[in-house]
Each structure stands twice: as C-alpha cells, then as structure tokens.
Enzyme design. Structure first.
Site: not given
Ligand code: IMP
Length: 427
Positions: A13, A16, A40-41, A223
């Site tokens: 977040d 990017k 999410g972008h 991420q």
């Molecule tokens: P998962 O990717 O849904 O398995 O989530 C695992 C961890 O990664 C959690 O703490 C989510 O909140 C975090 N996470 C996954 N995608 C994002 C992102 O795009 N931005 C911030 N945190 C993320």
C-alpha cells in the site's frame, strides 16, 4: 533491454499504482509477478479513480501490454469482472496476456482461507480472505490447477475431482462446512475458459523476446517487502515473494536481465492485518495519519494501521531487493505537523538495534528510537520540482534518503498523475 522492478518497500500500500502508471508512458509491458486479488492499486487519472486488484496497472495505458505472470494466483471470476468493469468505462483489456503457468484460485481455496482464519481465532493472520494462501499452498504441494488446464476440459475435470476429493473431506470433517460439487466447479471454470482463452500465452517467452528487441518491461509487485513469505514478518505475511527475486521467478525473466529495482516508500508507515509494527501509533496521531492519508484498504476496506517512518525497514528493503532508487510517496500527507519523528533504531530489552532483529520474538518487542525532524506548514501539492518544496520538507526527504541507503528519485505530493516530482529518470 530495460527490465525494471517496482517493489513495495514496507508492508504494501505504498502507492505503487501511481508509480507504475507514471512510468506507463515509457514502458511496453507491465507485468504482475506474484500475489492475486489480495492486492489493490488505486490510480487517479483526471477526475477518474480506478481500483485494480488483479489486472496490471498497464491496462490503463493504451500502448502498454499488460501481463499476468506465472507467479500470480488468479481468481478467474474476479479477473473477468475487473475486465468487464473497465470495459464499461471504455477501457479495453484486449491486449492482456496471461501466463499459461499461473495458478488458479478455486472455490475451495476461498472457503478454506475463511474457515482457517476463523479457527486461528486471536492468532489469525488477518488475510484478505481471497484464497491466496491456500492456492499457493496447493501450488507448492503440487496439487494446484493452472491456467493451462483451462485449455483441456478433460484434465481440468480430473484435477478438480482429485482436489475436491481431499478438500471436501477437510471442509466437512475438520471444519464442519458443506462440501463443494466438482461438476458445478467444472461448469463454472469452463465458462471462464471460453473467455480467457484468447489471453493465455507463454509470457516468459514473449517477455524475453521483447527484451531482446530493447522493449521496456516493468515488473510490478503486489504487497511489499515485509509481507514476503521468506523475508517478511512471518507468519504475518502473504504467501508469495513480492521482493525483487520474486520478480524473476514470477515472470520467467532471469536476474541478469533486471536493470533497475525501484522501491516504493511511503513517507510514513502503514500495514494491514496482524503482526509486529514497531512505529505503530494507536493514539489520535495514528487516527490523524489514517484520515489525512486516506489509509483504508482498497481490497477489503479495512482500516490500515498507521505509524511514523521507520528507517530500519527502509534500509532492510534496500538490502533484500537491491533497491537502486526509491519513489517516496504521500509526502503531502505530512504537511502541517510541527515536528515529525523518524525511527532510526530499535531498542529491544535494553539493547540498541540498527537492523531488523534476527528473530520475530525480538521484532515483536522492538521499541522505536526516534529522531525528530522539523515539519512544514505549507501545502506542497502544487510543487513541480524539488526546489519548490519548503526547506524542512527537503530536509525530511534528504534525511530519509541518507537513512534508507538508496537515492530518492521521485516524490509523490498528491494522488494525481501530475503530482510527482522527478529528481532523476527511473528508466
Ligand atoms: P493474504 O495475502 O490475503 O493471504 O493476507 C496475508 C497478509 O498480507 C495479511 O496481513 C494481509 O492484510 C496482507 N496483505 C495482502 N495483500 C495486501 C496488500 O495489497 N496490501 C497490504 N497488505 C496486504
């Protein structure tokens, strides 16, 4: 043959989308190399705001080929609704290429993601619930179903049956949920196959040939560094490798072809979900950062946890990713503060740490040691060059640069496409 990687230098977040979109005019291919629709972008073009989860941001630039690489896990229903949503707004995804080797998120992955989190109770990871972890789990266990399986209905049917033979036992007997009907899943996925077929390609071959022809390839991570399965705050991480090494594995472009690694660094820190976060502010200052910075998840709408800039984390990102340049985002959010604390080291049980502690236990106990920098009161959202920034803002940037170990080459001063100060070319 420029192959440029964009990685989140914190917990994701960092903004990017803005960086990818900014470079969009100069690149020929934009590649997502890991993650799925957990990302999410947000991209703002004029008065239009686009929230993309699975599609590479390149889809918004008509001259760019957007690519979903082999390292991504794809929920085909979500992908198609994202494509349709853009189409309704006049944006075509016809150029999209999808790696035949990418894995599919299946209904049982989503069911298991939700139910396992519930069973973890207080120990939950705080996943996005999109089936990401279970899909990667099956990939590693060699039980995954891939995009190329959509091209062979016989194989697809067999693989779904084999997977559900086991997963339905788990869902019904361990978690007391309803089983999933393989015939229904096959039907649903064959429908997706019809629409996705024209996009399926050998993307590694296409990208390497493009590099042979001196095309510019931008590899876009979802991420961030500290959510990396190996280098992040395990187990509070995502199940893939957002780091620059993951860009090679997840795209089929070898390390020797990468020319630049750009770390996206927010001027303060945020994270979503559980896990350690030394500079987190749980008081009204944290709430102020959240409101002022609009720190709510693009994918889940969850409040992001907010805190001051952490130089240890930034330096760690430089080390793990070989960052050559930083893109500092959201500097404008900090305008109006008297003083801005920056974390320069940690204290763990009386000892000073200048790097991330080796163990998670110590990282959980890390307390930030701050240096306070003078703030600035001016609105900086109209600044066009570095020299337009107030002296204290310039000093803040320079200090971050020194502490982070790589040059800050661009600065975001607002969400719009034009609200970026360029200090040196990124490609
Ligand atoms: P998962 O990717 O849904 O398995 O989530 C695992 C961890 O990664 C959690 O703490 C989510 O909140 C975090 N996470 C996954 N995608 C994002 C992102 O795009 N931005 C911030 N945190 C993320």
């Amino acid at each position: 043959m420029p192959a440029v990687v964009l990685v989140g230098a914190q917990w994701g977040d960092e903004g990017k989308g803005k960086a990818t979109d900014l470079l969009g005019g100069e690149v020929d291919y934009v590649v997502r190399y890991q993650g799925g629709n957990n990302a999410g972008h947000t991209v703002v073009i004029g008065d239009q705001k686009y929230a993309l989860h699975l599609l590479p941001t390149g889809v918004l630039s008509p001259d760019v080929v957007p690519v979903i690489g082999n390292g991504v896990v794809i929920d085909p229903g979500v992908l198609l609704s994202e494509i349709d949503g853009l189409q309704e707004r006049g944006i075509s995804s016809d150029r999209l290429l999808i790696s035949a080797s990418a894995h599919l998120i299946m209904p049982h992955h989503k069911a298991l993601d939700k139910v396992t989190e519930r069973y973890l109770g207080k120990a939950r990871i705080g996943t996005t619930g999109r089936g990401i972890g279970p899909a990667y789990g099956d990939k590693i266990a060699r039980m995954g179903i891939r995009v190329q399986d959509l091209l062979d209905p016989g194989i697809l049917g067999k693989k779904i049956e084999i997977a559900l033979h086991e997963k339905n036992q788990v869902l019904t007997k361990v978690y007391n949920r309803r089983g999933i009907d393989p015939a229904k899943v096959l039907d649903e996925y064959l429908g997706y196959a019809e629409r996705l077929k024209p996009h399926i390609a050998d993307t590694s071959l296409i990208l390497n040939r493009a590099l042979d022809q001196d095309k510019v390839v931008l590899l876009e991570g979802g991420q961030g560094n500290l959510l990396d399965i190996d280098h992040g705050t395990y187990p509070f991480v995502t199940s893939s490798s957002p780091t620059s090494g993951g860009a090679c594995v997840g795209s089929g472009i070898p390390p020797t072809r990468l020319t630049r690694v750009i770390g996206i660094l927010k001027a303060y820190t945020t994270r979503v979900g559980s896990g350690p976060f030394p500079t987190e502010l749980t008081d009204e200052m944290g709430e102020w950062l959240r409101t002022t910075g609009g720190e709510y998840g693009v994918t889940t709408g969850r409040d992001r946890r907010c805190g001051w800039f952490d130089a240890i984390i930034a330096r760690y990102a430089t080390r793990i990713n070989g960052v050559t340049d930083f893109f500092l985002t959201k500097l404008d959010v900090l305008s109006g503060l008297e003083r801005i604390p920056v974390c320069v080291a940690y204290e763990v049980d009386g000892a000073r740490y200048d790097e991330i502690p080796m163990t998670q236990t110590d990282f959980h106990h890390a307390k930030p040691i701050y240096e306070e920098l003078p703030g600035w009161q001016e609105d900086i959202t109209e600044a066009k060059t570095f020299d337009d920034l107030p002296k204290n803002a310039q000093n803040y940037v320079r200090t971050l640069e020194e502490l982070s170990g790589a040059p800050i080459s661009a600065i975001g001063v607002g969400p719009g496409r034009t609200q970026t100060l360029s200090l040196r070319p990124l490609i």
